[in-house]
Design an enzyme around this catalytic site. Structure first.
Site, PDB file in Angstrom:
ATOM      1  N   GLY A  96       0.812  -1.224   0.000  1.00  0.00           N
ATOM      2  CA  GLY A  96       0.000   0.000   0.000  1.00  0.00           C
ATOM      3  C   GLY A  96       0.841   1.268   0.000  1.00  0.00           C
ATOM      4  O   GLY A  96       2.077   1.220  -0.113  1.00  0.00           O
TER       5      GLY A  96
ATOM      6  N   ILE B  67       1.538   3.705   2.383  1.00  0.00           N
ATOM      7  CA  ILE B  67       2.535   3.877   3.441  1.00  0.00           C
ATOM      8  C   ILE B  67       3.469   2.664   3.466  1.00  0.00           C
ATOM      9  O   ILE B  67       4.678   2.790   3.691  1.00  0.00           O
ATOM     10  CB  ILE B  67       1.833   4.081   4.804  1.00  0.00           C
ATOM     11  CG1 ILE B  67       0.980   5.356   4.753  1.00  0.00           C
ATOM     12  CG2 ILE B  67       2.839   4.146   5.945  1.00  0.00           C
ATOM     13  CD1 ILE B  67       0.006   5.517   5.905  1.00  0.00           C
TER      14      ILE B  67
ATOM     15  N   SER C  76      -3.918   5.958  14.255  1.00  0.00           N
ATOM     16  CA  SER C  76      -4.294   7.139  13.487  1.00  0.00           C
ATOM     17  C   SER C  76      -4.683   8.276  14.413  1.00  0.00           C
ATOM     18  O   SER C  76      -5.259   8.053  15.487  1.00  0.00           O
ATOM     19  CB  SER C  76      -5.494   6.777  12.600  1.00  0.00           C
ATOM     20  OG  SER C  76      -6.041   7.934  12.014  1.00  0.00           O
TER      21      SER C  76
ATOM     22  N   TYR D 239     -14.318   3.333  11.703  1.00  0.00           N
ATOM     23  CA  TYR D 239     -12.887   3.174  11.365  1.00  0.00           C
ATOM     24  C   TYR D 239     -12.012   3.559  12.558  1.00  0.00           C
ATOM     25  O   TYR D 239     -11.126   2.820  12.977  1.00  0.00           O
ATOM     26  CB  TYR D 239     -12.533   4.021  10.134  1.00  0.00           C
ATOM     27  CG  TYR D 239     -11.041   4.196   9.956  1.00  0.00           C
ATOM     28  CD1 TYR D 239     -10.227   3.113   9.639  1.00  0.00           C
ATOM     29  CD2 TYR D 239     -10.430   5.449  10.147  1.00  0.00           C
ATOM     30  CE1 TYR D 239      -8.856   3.272   9.514  1.00  0.00           C
ATOM     31  CE2 TYR D 239      -9.066   5.609  10.022  1.00  0.00           C
ATOM     32  CZ  TYR D 239      -8.282   4.518   9.706  1.00  0.00           C
ATOM     33  OH  TYR D 239      -6.911   4.669   9.593  1.00  0.00           O
TER      34      TYR D 239
ATOM     35  N   LYS E  70      -9.372   1.310  15.312  1.00  0.00           N
ATOM     36  CA  LYS E  70      -7.980   1.636  15.708  1.00  0.00           C
ATOM     37  C   LYS E  70      -7.881   1.702  17.232  1.00  0.00           C
ATOM     38  O   LYS E  70      -6.913   1.230  17.826  1.00  0.00           O
ATOM     39  CB  LYS E  70      -7.559   2.978  15.093  1.00  0.00           C
ATOM     40  CG  LYS E  70      -7.409   2.952  13.580  1.00  0.00           C
ATOM     41  CD  LYS E  70      -6.259   2.065  13.136  1.00  0.00           C
ATOM     42  CE  LYS E  70      -6.067   2.036  11.638  1.00  0.00           C
ATOM     43  NZ  LYS E  70      -5.091   1.048  11.191  1.00  0.00           N
TER      44      LYS E  70
ATOM     45  N   TYR F  68      -0.646   8.278  13.090  1.00  0.00           N
ATOM     46  CA  TYR F  68      -0.286   9.118  11.947  1.00  0.00           C
ATOM     47  C   TYR F  68      -1.273  10.263  11.822  1.00  0.00           C
ATOM     48  O   TYR F  68      -2.468  10.065  11.962  1.00  0.00           O
ATOM     49  CB  TYR F  68      -0.371   8.359  10.625  1.00  0.00           C
ATOM     50  CG  TYR F  68       0.238   6.995  10.534  1.00  0.00           C
ATOM     51  CD1 TYR F  68       1.311   6.591  11.323  1.00  0.00           C
ATOM     52  CD2 TYR F  68      -0.258   6.088   9.583  1.00  0.00           C
ATOM     53  CE1 TYR F  68       1.859   5.330  11.181  1.00  0.00           C
ATOM     54  CE2 TYR F  68       0.287   4.835   9.438  1.00  0.00           C
ATOM     55  CZ  TYR F  68       1.340   4.450  10.245  1.00  0.00           C
ATOM     56  OH  TYR F  68       1.868   3.202  10.093  1.00  0.00           O
TER      57      TYR F  68
END
Ligand code: NAD
Ligand code: WQD
Length: 345
Positions: free
Chosen positions: A14, A16, A128, A152, A156, A180
């Site tokens: 992907g 990253i 994230s 989402y 995480k 990130y």
């Protein structure tokens, strides 16, 4: 065969992941990519070979496949895992929460069970800034409350909690949870970059596709936020700086062990209009835009306090916004349809 450390990189094909593999090779590690190519293209392997001089080993498999993962850890001796495989589209996660929990949470549980079986206990995890939700103030420090506003983000947060519980149960585990901010840009070679399928949901790839002529104009979602120019402010970080943050985290875990939770951002906020201007400077193209209503769920401003990563990992983002846009433009202009026209648009 060299005696470099093997690092399993889930999601390594992907955006990253590819940049992390490049950084790993540069730092003397040997990445092994584990990816089901659900949001990437095998052509990235050719590009990484051209870029680094060595073709990464590749396992085409799903992170939820326990048998395949067990075999991976039996066949090869790994020093650590960098776990990036997962789904990341906020809107899709609202429509398909079970799918998101399955891939992001069940996938991670399956990986952790295989790691334990294979006696590999060092993991760097892609978390994230989305776990912070809408922060009360900026810049955002790691001890701010986690209050994600969509499925989402909650996947995480759940994985962060699972890793904390596992670390609490057995001191041999070593974890780095990297939150990130907004990764953009591309490797300076123009060989690898971001290649979203369909209509890009994120700002930078959308702007880049307008600049290259694939899209007509940018919709700026909201110009009445309490920010200097009314448009949303974010902490954009060059993907190569982010990739190098993984090397710093890996090095830290290997030397000192422990449980690390840290932001990876620059500490600088840029508005949508500032990004458009920077991209116009980098590309020499005008980006037509129109103002549109706010996007549901968006927040006014989000940027990191990066000082914890600076101190703990000895890592700092080095590349500025003009470099991010210049590198993104080099990638986009040399590869107008990404790795191979997956969406044909
Ligand atoms: P990406 O979609 O480009 O990369 C994810 C990779 O995982 C893809 O190659 C995809 O094919 C693979 N994958 C997805 N489901 C899989 C499965 N079930 N089994 C095996 N492989 C699978 O996304 P990215 O931007 O490179 O993000 C990487 C990680 O970083 C993700 O976990 C994402 O949530 C996280 N993250 C990304 C951002 C961002 O803005 N890009 C920000 C914060 C966190
Ligand atoms: C940035 C700014 C938009 C597109 C998302 C995820 C987050 C993280 C990174 C994974 C905002 C504006 C955007 C467009 C626009 N991913 N915008 N027109 O929303 O900060 O974060 O990606 O973890 O979880 O939520 O990034 O790039 O979508 O938006 O005006 O066509 O650009 O409103 O102000 P965001 P983004």
């Amino acid at each position: 065969m060299s005696d470099a450390s093997n690092i399993l990189v889930t999601g390594g094909a992907g955006f990253i992941g590819a940049h992390t593999c490049e950084a790993l090779v540069r730092a003397g590690f040997r990445p092994v990519i584990y990816d089901n190519l659900s949001n990437s293209n095998a052509a990235v392997l050719d590009r990484l070979e051209r870029l680094t001089g060595s073709r990464p080993a590749f396992i085409h498999a799903d992170i939820r496949d326990a048998h395949q993962l067990e075999r991976v850890f039996t066949d090869t001796s790994f020093d650590a895992v960098i776990h990036l495989a997962g789904l990341k589209a906020v809107g899709e996660s609202v429509e398909q929460p079970l799918h998101y929990y399955d891939v992001n949470v069940t996938g991670t549980l399956t990986l952790l069970a295989a790691m334990r079986q294979g006696n590999v206990r060092t993991l760097v995890f892609s978390s994230s800034a989305t776990v912070y939700g809408d922060p009360a103030t900026v810049p955002i420090h790691e001890d701010f409350p986690r209050q994600p506003t969509n499925p989402y983000g909650r996947t995480k947060m759940v994985v962060e909690d699972i890793l904390a519980d596992l670390a609490g149960s057995d001191p041999d585990w070593r974890f780095a949870l990297l939150r990130y901010f907004n990764p953009i840009g591309a490797h300076e070679s123009g060989l690898i970059g971001e290649d979203p399928s369909g209509i890009p949901g994120n700002l930078l790839p959308y702007v880049a596709q307008v600049a290259v002529g694939r899209r007509q104009e940018l919709s700026v979602f909201g110009n009445d936020y309490p920010t200097p120019d009314g448009t949303g402010v974010r902490d954009y970080i060059h993907v190569v700086d982010l990739a190098e943050g993984h090397i710093a985290a890996l090095t830290h875990l290997t030397a000192q062990g422990g449980f690390v939770t840290t932001n990876l951002g620059t500490g600088n906020g840029f508005s949508v209009l500032e990004i458009v201007q920077a991209f116009e400077r980098a590309s020499g193209r005008r980006i037509p835009l129109r103002f549109a209503p706010r996007r549901p769920g968006d927040i006014a401003a989000c940027y990191a306090d990066p000082s914890h990563a600076n101190r703990l990992l000895g890592w700092k983002a080095l590349r500025d916004i003009d470099t991010m846009c210049a590198d993104a433009w080099r990638w986009q202009s040399r590869n107008p349809h990404g790795y191979g026209g997956k969406d044909g648009s």
